[in-house]
Scaffold this motif. Structure first.
Motif, PDB file in Angstrom:
ATOM      1  N   UNK A 231      63.606  73.195  95.433  1.00 35.95           N
ATOM      2  CA  UNK A 231      63.319  72.710  96.788  1.00 35.95           C
ATOM      3  C   UNK A 231      62.336  71.528  96.723  1.00 35.95           C
ATOM      4  N   UNK A 232      61.326  71.684  95.860  1.00 36.44           N
ATOM      5  CA  UNK A 232      60.353  70.608  95.733  1.00 36.44           C
ATOM      6  C   UNK A 232      61.026  69.341  95.208  1.00 36.44           C
ATOM      7  N   UNK A 233      61.904  69.529  94.240  1.00 35.09           N
ATOM      8  CA  UNK A 233      62.611  68.368  93.686  1.00 35.09           C
ATOM      9  C   UNK A 233      63.444  67.666  94.747  1.00 35.09           C
ATOM     10  N   UNK A 234      64.068  68.481  95.580  1.00 32.99           N
ATOM     11  CA  UNK A 234      64.913  67.893  96.607  1.00 32.99           C
ATOM     12  C   UNK A 234      64.076  67.037  97.567  1.00 32.99           C
ATOM     13  N   UNK A 267      70.175  63.882  89.414  1.00 32.06           N
ATOM     14  CA  UNK A 267      69.971  62.635  90.176  1.00 32.06           C
ATOM     15  C   UNK A 267      68.525  62.143  90.055  1.00 32.06           C
ATOM     16  N   UNK A 268      67.591  63.103  89.901  1.00 35.19           N
ATOM     17  CA  UNK A 268      66.201  62.672  89.707  1.00 35.19           C
ATOM     18  C   UNK A 268      66.034  62.061  88.323  1.00 35.19           C
ATOM     19  N   UNK A 272      64.686  58.366  87.288  1.00 32.17           N
ATOM     20  CA  UNK A 272      63.561  58.079  86.389  1.00 32.17           C
ATOM     21  C   UNK A 272      64.009  57.138  85.270  1.00 32.17           C
ATOM     22  N   UNK A 273      65.206  57.418  84.774  1.00 32.99           N
ATOM     23  CA  UNK A 273      65.662  56.607  83.648  1.00 32.99           C
ATOM     24  C   UNK A 273      66.049  55.195  84.074  1.00 32.99           C
TER      25      UNK A 273
END
Ligand code: ADP
Ligand code: MG
Length: 454
Positions: A231-234, A267-268, A272-273
């Motif tokens: 949830x935090x990542x979203x 997707x995160x 980042x990359x």
């Protein structure tokens, strides 16, 4: 529990966890200065205790405090005004009363700005650069000059105590120095997660997100802690995208590269990359000495080279620990009015130096190699091109690189003032040969054993 009861309960538990001597030295004259909004400010008698508690015992203190009071989210340390201290026989405190001639309030930690969460002590000016952190430093500096326009996001990774937080915070401070109207926010991943969790609980996640929408530079430290927190990542992904699309700068740190963070949404990871990734590696021996010297200079102290080399040889992978060791030696110096000798340093730092078996230095390496090949140390260090000497010399160079992470120019100089390219050549050659020659691999492992026995 009021703040004094809280501290008494903590002391009772700490006592079970550390040695008597350490307890007496580092916890005497400590207390709780304030406890508010989940933040506990621990008062300590002097700078040394402060550093020591921060560096060595913070985890323990934090853990115990959290177990005693689950509202506690953060612990800081501050040096209490001298008059507030009980006068004890504690040697460190005694030594420190001389040190604190002009009783200075060190509420450094309290200098953390409440809006930006930046601590003014972290700047580019006091960030030491060496081959191990050149690239991330340069990238961070460039970002600070032109936030949002060059590397976005900037992702910096590296091991514990190697300067990630220092570098990230320096960017924030620098941006504000150049342009005080910029909105900068530093947040640890843990704090960010807590924010999300609380706002979900209070059903005001949109309000939480809106506090991020006008930010110019967002700095998120230790992103690996988002691992598995879907949830935090979203929510972070949405905040990230909003800022990214507006060309706002995002800076991230982690203890590992994006691809090694498990349970991180794809997707995160690819976000980042898509930016700049730079890693802080381990400082080599020379840089460690340079760090110690610079920090000493800042404190207007100086110690004999052999003492600094001893520290740099034995603490290899953590700048925070280098600082801790240095502070311990400075404490000794203040207390005894005497520069610590090598023997004193060895005794004082026994507890800091973690794994005594894994300790060596250039001299021991050269000695072990020459004993093994039945040569004189002088020969190895000299310029002779005799075949029976060239190979042992290359092996010694290889060990300096492998075991001590010495820089190539340093290795070159050590062996008869040779060029760094000679050192690179030697190290590569031995490493490569050892892969195919069982004999050489065997020799290397025997010599390594000798090195750590010396
Ligand atoms: P990390 O976040 O990687 O665990 P920190 O940024 O907290 O590490 O650094 C640990 C300590 O070492 C801090 O006191 C910091 O100021 C100091 N430090 C780290 N790298 C450097 C450097 N290159 N120059 C000067 N001090 C450094
Ligand atoms: Mg950090």
């Amino acid at each position: 529990m009021n703040k004094d009861e809280l501290w008494q309960a903590l002391l009772a538990q700490v006592q079970f966890n550390i040695s008597k001597a350490n307890f007496a030295t580092w916890f005497k004259n400590t207390g709780v200065f304030s406890k508010k909004d989940g933040e506990v400010v621990v008062s300590v008698p002097n700078n040394f205790s402060k550093e020591w508690l921060e560096n060595k015992y913070n985890k323990l203190i934090f853990k115990i405090l959290c177990s005693l009071d689950d509202e506690i989210k953060e612990v800081r340390y501050a040096v209490a005004p001298k008059t507030a201290q009980k006068i004890g026989e504690n040697i460190i405190a005694a030594g420190n009363s001389a040190y604190n001639e002009a009783p200075q309030l060190d509420f450094q930690e309290l200098k953390v700005n409440k809006d930006t969460n930046l601590n003014s002590r972290y700047t580019f000016e006091n960030f030491i650069i060496g081959p191990f952190n050149e690239l991330p430093q340069a990238a961070a500096w460039a970002v600070a000059q032109n936030p949002g326009l060059i590397y976005n996001p900037l992702f910096i990774y590296g091991g514990v105590g190697l300067g990630k937080t220092h570098l990230l915070q320096s960017v924030g401070n620098e941006v504000l120095k150049r342009n005080p109207s910029k909105k900068v926010r530093y947040v640890s991943s843990e704090k960010f997660t807590t924010g999300i969790v609380n706002s979900i609980r209070n059903r005001d996640i949109d309000k939480f997100k809106s506090t991020y929408k006008d930010i110019d530079v967002l700095i998120i430290d230790d992103i690996q802690f988002l691992s598995g927190k879907e949830k935090t990542q979203e929510e972070f992904f949405h905040i990230f995208n909003t800022l990214y699309e507006k060309n706002k700068q995002i800076i991230i740190s982690s203890d590992r590269p994006p691809k090694a963070i498990s349970a991180l949404e794809e997707r995160l990871r690819s976000r980042f990359e898509g930016g700049m990734i730079a890693d802080i590696s381990l400082p080599d021996f020379e840089t460690r000495v340079a760090i110690l010297k610079t920090k000493l200079q800042e404190k207007k102290e100086s110690f004999p080279d052999e003492v600094l080399e001893y520290v740099a040889t034995n603490i290899q992978s953590n700048i925070r620990e280098l600082e801790g060791a240095l502070n311990r030696l400075i404490a000794y110096q203040k207390l005894n009015n005497q520069t610590p000798s090598l023997a004193v340093a060895e005794t004082l730092l026994k507890s800091v130096i973690f794994s005594p078996k894994k300790i060596t230095n250039p001299e021991k390496i050269i000695q072990a190699v020459s004993v093994f090949y039945n040569l004189k140390e002088r020969d190895i260090l000299d310029v002779s091109r005799k075949k029976e000497i060239v190979k042992p010399r290359q092996i010694a160079m290889f060990f300096l690189r492998q075991e001590l992470k010495s820089s190539f120019p340093f290795i070159g100089r050590k062996f008869g003032g040779k060029d760094h390219t000679t050192a690179i050549y030697a190290c590569n050659k031995i490493a490569k040969e050892a892969e195919t020659s069982e004999n050489l691999a065997e020799e290397i492992s025997l010599i390594r054993e000798q090195i750590y026995r010396m």
